[in-house]
Design a protein around this motif. Structure first.
Motif, PDB file in Angstrom:
ATOM      1  N   ILE A  64       0.833  -1.189   0.000  1.00  0.00           N
ATOM      2  CA  ILE A  64       0.000   0.000   0.000  1.00  0.00           C
ATOM      3  C   ILE A  64       0.872   1.245   0.000  1.00  0.00           C
ATOM      4  N   LEU A  65       0.648   2.115  -0.963  1.00  0.00           N
ATOM      5  CA  LEU A  65       1.301   3.412  -1.019  1.00  0.00           C
ATOM      6  C   LEU A  65       0.295   4.460  -0.538  1.00  0.00           C
ATOM      7  N   GLN A  66       0.666   5.733  -0.570  1.00  0.00           N
ATOM      8  CA  GLN A  66      -0.265   6.785  -0.189  1.00  0.00           C
ATOM      9  C   GLN A  66      -0.283   7.862  -1.259  1.00  0.00           C
ATOM     10  N   GLN A  67      -1.467   8.372  -1.524  1.00  0.00           N
ATOM     11  CA  GLN A  67      -1.644   9.403  -2.544  1.00  0.00           C
ATOM     12  C   GLN A  67      -2.038  10.714  -1.888  1.00  0.00           C
ATOM     13  N   LEU A  68      -1.302  11.768  -2.228  1.00  0.00           N
ATOM     14  CA  LEU A  68      -1.632  13.123  -1.799  1.00  0.00           C
ATOM     15  C   LEU A  68      -2.385  13.804  -2.929  1.00  0.00           C
ATOM     16  N   PHE A  69      -3.506  14.448  -2.599  1.00  0.00           N
ATOM     17  CA  PHE A  69      -4.306  15.108  -3.628  1.00  0.00           C
ATOM     18  C   PHE A  69      -4.993  16.320  -3.018  1.00  0.00           C
TER      19      PHE A  69
END
Length: 224
Positions: free
Chosen positions: A129-134
């Protein structure tokens, strides 16, 4: 919000906020603040997103700091020797490795994302699992060692030692490539896998993988 990066070995970012502006960080990220802040703690984005953050190496709860007066200053610090990288999420967002997120303005959000290929998730060094910044606004990332920024043209490929990828734009393809040759695998000293990044898009790399560094130190520690 205005910010200044302070220090070189284990740096911090000090942010000056207007009244009503707010920032959030993972638990333990704040290192000092002036008078004029109100702190609240919540499971940002609800239970689902909070559990996802837990798997990416971030804390379950996020600490929020709202400035009640103009000119209030607050600092967030890195946890290991390295760099702090400011990124403008308004330009399209970023996919980040676990543990890379330090702090951000409230107009930025983050969620867990799964790597598209199971092999990449299991052996890519960044975890399944990675993390997405938006969203919009500024965020700040932790980098082990020094930061290297590259832009890949369409179809351009860069192969990176596992664990040295910090973040990349969503347009960049991410997969794992096995090192070829039994001799290279057993005697090359570089591990079994390389991260293969294919453009177009910007990538952020780090010159040190602190997990590898810590493993080498642990291997030298006296055993009882």
């Amino acid at each position: 919000m205005r910010y200044t990066i302070i220090g070189q070995t284990v740096p911090a970012v000090e942010c000056e906020l207007n009244a009503g502006e707010s920032m959030f960080t993972q638990s333990g990220g704040m290192i000092w603040q002036t008078q004029g802040f109100t702190m609240t703690t919540n499971a940002r984005g609800g239970v689902g997103r909070s559990l996802g953050r837990l798997f990416t190496g971030e804390s379950l709860f996020m600490a929020n700091y709202r400035a009640d007066i103009a000119g209030a200053r607050i600092a967030f610090g890195a946890t290991v020797p390295g760099s702090i990288v400011p990124v403008n999420i308004s330009n399209g967002g970023l996919i980040c490795q676990k543990g890379a997120f330090l702090c951000a303005e409230q107009t930025v959000d983050l969620k867990a994302v799964f790597t598209k290929k199971i092999l990449s998730g299991l052996f890519g060094g960044e975890g399944f699992i990675l993390q997405q910044l938006f969203g919009n606004g500024m965020a700040f990332l932790e980098v082990d060692g020094d930061m290297v920024e590259r832009y890949l043209n369409p179809g351009e490929i860069l192969k990176v030692d596992t664990g040295n990828v910090v973040a990349f734009e969503p347009t960049v393809q991410y997969e794992i490539e096995t090192v070829k040759g039994l001799g290279n695998i057993f005697f090359g000293g570089e591990g079994l896998f390389l991260t293969k990044l294919t453009g177009p898009g910007k990538i952020i790399l780090q010159t040190q993988n602190f997990n590898d560094f810590a493993s080498k130190i642990l291997a030298l520690a006296p055993k009882r």
